[in-house]
Design an enzyme around this catalytic site. Structure first.
Site, PDB file in Angstrom:
ATOM      1  N   HIS A   1      60.582  87.579   1.914  1.00 53.25           N
ATOM      2  CA  HIS A   1      61.787  88.046   2.602  1.00 53.25           C
ATOM      3  C   HIS A   1      62.846  86.942   2.605  1.00 53.25           C
ATOM      4  CE1 HIS A   1      59.476  85.896   5.665  1.00 53.25           C
ATOM      5  NE2 HIS A   1      60.598  85.721   6.342  1.00 53.25           N
TER       6      HIS A   1
ATOM      7  N   ASP B   1      65.690  85.781   5.366  1.00 53.80           N
ATOM      8  CA  ASP B   1      65.846  86.002   6.807  1.00 53.80           C
ATOM      9  C   ASP B   1      67.049  86.884   7.134  1.00 53.80           C
ATOM     10  OD1 ASP B   1      63.620  84.482   7.543  1.00 53.80           O
ATOM     11  OD2 ASP B   1      64.773  82.623   7.478  1.00 53.80           O
TER      12      ASP B   1
ATOM     13  N   HIS C   1      61.093  83.628   1.001  1.00 52.75           N
ATOM     14  CA  HIS C   1      59.938  82.834   1.408  1.00 52.75           C
ATOM     15  C   HIS C   1      58.900  83.722   2.063  1.00 52.75           C
ATOM     16  CE1 HIS C   1      62.702  82.813   4.884  1.00 52.75           C
ATOM     17  NE2 HIS C   1      61.609  82.754   5.647  1.00 52.75           N
TER      18      HIS C   1
ATOM     19  N   ARG D   1      63.153  77.360  14.215  1.00 54.45           N
ATOM     20  CA  ARG D   1      64.130  77.593  13.150  1.00 54.45           C
ATOM     21  C   ARG D   1      65.532  77.617  13.720  1.00 54.45           C
ATOM     22  NH1 ARG D   1      63.624  83.193  10.512  1.00 54.45           N
ATOM     23  NH2 ARG D   1      65.480  83.757  11.715  1.00 54.45           N
TER      24      ARG D   1
END
Length: 378
Positions: free
Chosen positions: A198, A200, A347, A363
């Site tokens: 995916h 983000d 990722h 994150r």
């Protein structure tokens, strides 16, 4: 005392009937923190305390935000000296490329000390190498507001609609599997793999660009993250196929993510959105073209019939997923900060570590420009 409706929810443990991180495709992905047993995470029962208690996830039902509004993104990578004198000073740092096209490790420089020029060079290096792992960093030890100030240099902070965040800092997206968590065991009773590629929150009108993920607590081994070079994936296609993709747009949906949060009693900070983006997008610094579809959030190709759309998307998903010769695998170590460019990569976290060990990361997700396409060059 039970928490009131205005208090932050921190401790309820997911019942076994709730599947871990359900998504529209049913895949296990590094989507959000799971709820946890507070006595375990604070070291009062069975396990050592979490190393960074200030980063333990909370879910505040009072956090409600209006729809995101367009903003003018400034891309600092355009201002960078391509010789990287401030980021990679000669004789000071050690640079190791993981593969020819994607992935680099850097030792010997502290991200927290970079000047504005160094940050500009960081944005450019990450755009070119796609993902860069900086080792032995002090980033996690910064006050959270200082870490956010640092990340804000690269774009407007994205506040995730559903994920856990540190108390008072909804801009931080947390990845957290608490000590003693056995959810993976339940997951693998129904699935054979945890790989879930995916980019983000690609459903946003202005998805993320330069993105930071830093380790707080890690299992003894395992829990690596895979990255795929979406530029090289585009370059591997024949010119005729590349030309056919140009001009096509795909829808990206956040609806399923919000529905999954609701199903497990989570929060909804904003109403979900659906946006269209070009299947081939162009990076504003490098000018490189990259494939921009992913199985987590992309739903269909505009203007194609369902069978046509499904067939083409499946080919692209498989092409990215099976491209081991344009992928990199990052192994987490104490003090590691991984910086990647969401515009040109995808990722996937790997759920392969010994069940019951804690894995905890934070994150920072600056948004970038609205995806755009430049003409096919042949």
């Amino acid at each position: 005392m039970a928490p009131s409706a205005t208090q932050t929810v921190t401790v309820p443990v997911l019942p076994s009937s709730i599947k871990l991180n359900p998504t529209g495709t049913g895949q296990y992905k590094e989507l959000a923190a799971t709820k946890y047993d507070v006595e375990v995470e604070t070291g009062k029962k069975d396990y050592a305390a979490a190393k960074y208690a200030n980063y333990l996830p909370t879910w505040n039902p009072e956090q409600k935000y209006p729809p995101l509004q367009p903003f003018e993104h400034y891309e600092h990578g355009k201002d960078a000296d391509p010789s990287y004198p401030d980021l990679l000073p000669e004789g000071v740092v050690t640079v190791t490329h993981l593969t020819p096209s994607i992935g680099t490790e850097v030792r010997g420089i502290q991200l927290s000390t970079l000047s504005s020029a160094g940050k500009d060079q960081l944005a450019r290096l990450v755009a070119e190498r796609k993902v860069v792992a900086f080792r032995d960093q002090d980033f996690a030890d910064l006050p959270i507001d200082a870490a956010l100030e640092y990340g804000g240099y690269f774009g407007r902070h994205h506040i995730h609609p559903t994920s856990g965040s540190p108390e008072g800092f909804p801009e931080i997206h947390l990845v957290h599997r608490g000590a003693g968590d056995r959810g993976a065991e339940e997951f693998f009773k129904a699935r054979t793999s945890s790989v879930a590629w995916h980019s983000d929150v690609s459903y946003e009108q202005q998805p993320p660009g330069t993105t930071f993920l830093y380790i707080l607590d890690k299992p003894e081994t395992g829990g690596d993250t895979l990255f795929v070079d979406a530029v090289e994936a585009y370059n591997r296609l024949s010119p005729a196929f590349q030309q056919r993709l140009h001009g096509l747009r795909a829808t990206h949906s956040g609806i399923e993510q919000v529905n999954a949060s609701a199903a497990r009693g989570g929060v909804k900070r904003r109403d979900p959105v659906v946006n269209e983006h070009p299947i081939v997008r162009t990076h504003p610094v490098t000018g490189q073209k990259a494939l921009y579809v992913n199985p987590q959030f992309t739903r269909d190709i505009v203007g194609l019939k369902k069978e046509e759309s499904d067939a083409l998307l499946k080919f692209l998903y498989d092409h990215l997923a099976y491209g081991a010769d344009f992928q990199a695998r990052v192994k987490w170590g104490e003090g590691t900060v991984v910086v990647w460019d969401n515009r040109v990569t995808q990722h996937s976290a790997l759920v392969d570590w010994k069940s019951g060990q804690r894995r905890h990361l934070a994150r920072i997700t600056p948004q970038a420009e609205r995806p755009f396409e430049t003409p096919f060059e042949g």
